[in-house]
Design a protein around this motif. Structure first.
Motif, short mmCIF file in Angstrom:
data_model
loop_
_atom_site.label_atom_id
_atom_site.label_comp_id
_atom_site.label_asym_id
_atom_site.label_seq_id
_atom_site.Cartn_x
_atom_site.Cartn_y
_atom_site.Cartn_z
N HIS A 1 0.83 -1.21 0.00
CA HIS A 1 0.00 0.00 0.00
C HIS A 1 0.86 1.26 0.00
CE1 HIS A 1 -2.62 -3.03 2.27
NE2 HIS A 1 -3.07 -2.99 1.02
N ASN B 1 -3.82 -8.39 -3.24
CA ASN B 1 -5.15 -7.85 -2.98
C ASN B 1 -5.39 -7.57 -1.48
OD1 ASN B 1 -6.13 -7.95 -5.72
ND2 ASN B 1 -6.25 -10.17 -5.49
N SER B 2 -4.30 -7.49 -0.70
CA SER B 2 -4.46 -7.21 0.73
C SER B 2 -5.09 -5.82 0.91
CB SER B 2 -3.11 -7.25 1.44
OG SER B 2 -2.24 -6.26 0.92
N MET B 3 -5.77 -5.65 2.03
CA MET B 3 -6.51 -4.41 2.27
C MET B 3 -6.00 -3.67 3.49
SD MET B 3 -10.46 -5.57 1.53
CE MET B 3 -10.99 -6.03 -0.13
N THR C 1 -7.48 -1.59 -1.40
CA THR C 1 -6.40 -2.40 -1.95
C THR C 1 -5.39 -1.48 -2.61
OG1 THR C 1 -7.47 -2.64 -4.12
CG2 THR C 1 -8.02 -4.29 -2.43
N ASN D 1 -14.13 -1.49 -1.09
CA ASN D 1 -13.70 -1.24 0.30
C ASN D 1 -14.92 -1.18 1.23
OD1 ASN D 1 -14.87 1.25 -0.14
ND2 ASN D 1 -12.95 2.38 -0.18
#
Length: 379
Positions: free
Chosen positions: A55, A77-79, A85, A113
């Protein structure tokens, strides 16, 4: 040498060495740290937010660093704590190269999100739709189909159809794994968007690829009815007529090929469609038969008597005919017959007071006519 004695994950001011290397834009240091076992998913936690190295790289626009993280197996695709993302962050901050890197790596465009926003909606709200679109189209042209876990959030086919890019659309069709008739939450398909946006070439490509123009959206509209709203609707009609001539008899959801050919005065097309079984007596959505449309446009079609016996069209476009009175006993006299105004309204002569509504017509002479009168009528 330092990493032989110290753990790369030792925190300093809440960040590991990997985080500091990313902040400094030092891709070489990022690569060394990852090779030395640095945790590619190490989180930065503050009182307000939590995020990972991927990120940070996306936010800073460091595509080289981002690629190092991807190559090291990070969760693409981690948030963040708000559900963003890296892909969404790129769209939010207009990071073109990072967006391209993530798209090529298979990042999921179908995620949203916690506020229900996607990468596409972020680009739109940030006035970056055109730049976002250009990157995605270039990725597809390069042979990479964007990943999407939810077509309702992001459909590559509908996205490209709205963008109007022919080469990207060809790439998707050639890929063969797209549902060409997919409809979004409003019931719009790719061919409907092409018709609505007035993009004739996209419409043509989709029609010939097998798109179903009979599908209706939630408002009851089809691709054909939507195409009629454009100033260039005549070009859409031409595509459909060409398709009907090449592919044979087909019910195309509101498009009447024979009616179209008759209205255009295309005699060859009329004959070809009739030979393929198109019914000359079927009215279109407005109640017009091919005969009525041809007459309204002033087109003349000359046919032989045997053709009439088979039910073919006879178009009266202001032609002179012999009219008999008194059940056939009166003297014949010439009159001009012409279709005017509404369907089925015929005018004898020049005065509107001679308008009649034709409910039924038959080829042949009135039984009460003499043989000589009948012959004159045929002539």
């Amino acid at each position: 040498m330092l990493l032989q004695r110290l753990s790369p994950d030792t925190p300093h001011l809440g960040r590991t060495l990997l985080h500091h290397a990313i902040l400094c834009g030092n891709a070489a240091a990022v690569n060394v740290l990852l090779s030395s076992g640095a945790n590619v998913e190490a989180s930065v936690k503050t009182q307000k937010t939590e995020f990972r190295p991927i990120h940070m790289a996306a936010r800073l626009g460091s595509s080289e660093t981002l690629q190092c993280l991807i190559d090291s197996g990070c969760d693409i695709n981690s948030m963040t704590d708000s559900g963003d993302t890296a892909l969404m962050i790129c769209a939010k901050y207009k990071q073109e190269e990072c967006l391209r890197t993530l798209a090529m790596a298979g990042a999921d465009f179908g995620l949203v999100n916690t506020a229900g926003q996607s990468a596409t909606s972020f680009a739109g709200s940030n006035q970056w739709s055109l730049g976002f679109q250009q990157v995605i189209v270039e990725v597809i042209r390069a042979g990479k189909i964007p990943e999407s876990s939810s077509a309702s959030v992001f459909s590559p086919l509908i996205f490209v159809a709205q963008a109007g890019d022919i080469e990207a659309l060809k790439a998707l069709i050639k890929w063969g794994e797209v549902d060409i008739d997919y409809q979004d939450d409003s019931g719009f398909s790719a061919v409907m968007f092409a018709a609505l946006n007035g993009n004739v070439e996209v419409f043509r490509l989709l029609v010939y690829a097998g798109a179903d123009v009979k599908l209706r959206n939630k408002a009851g509209e089809t691709a054909i009815t939507l195409s009629g709203l454009n100033q260039n609707h005549d070009l859409f009609e031409k595509v459909m007529l060409e398709f009907a001539l090449q592919m044979g008899n087909r019910d195309d959801g509101g498009f009447y090929a024979l009616h179209c050919a008759a209205r255009r005065g295309d005699i060859d097309a009329v004959k070809l469609l009739m030979s393929r079984g198109y019914d000359v007596n079927v009215p279109d959505g407005d109640g017009y038969t091919p005969l009525m449309l041809a007459a309204r446009e002033g087109h003349r079609v000359h046919v032989r008597a045997p053709d009439l016996a088979r039910g073919s069209m006879l178009v009266l476009g202001g032609s002179q005919v012999l009219k008999h009175t008194k059940g056939g006993s009166g003297a014949p006299h010439g009159k001009e017959i012409k279709m005017v105004g509404e369907a089925g309204v015929l005018r004898w002569g020049k005065s509107s007071r001679r308008n009649v509504i034709c409910r039924e017509a038959e080829a042949g002479a009135e039984p009460g006519l003499s043989k000589e009168q009948a012959e004159q009528g045929r002539r």
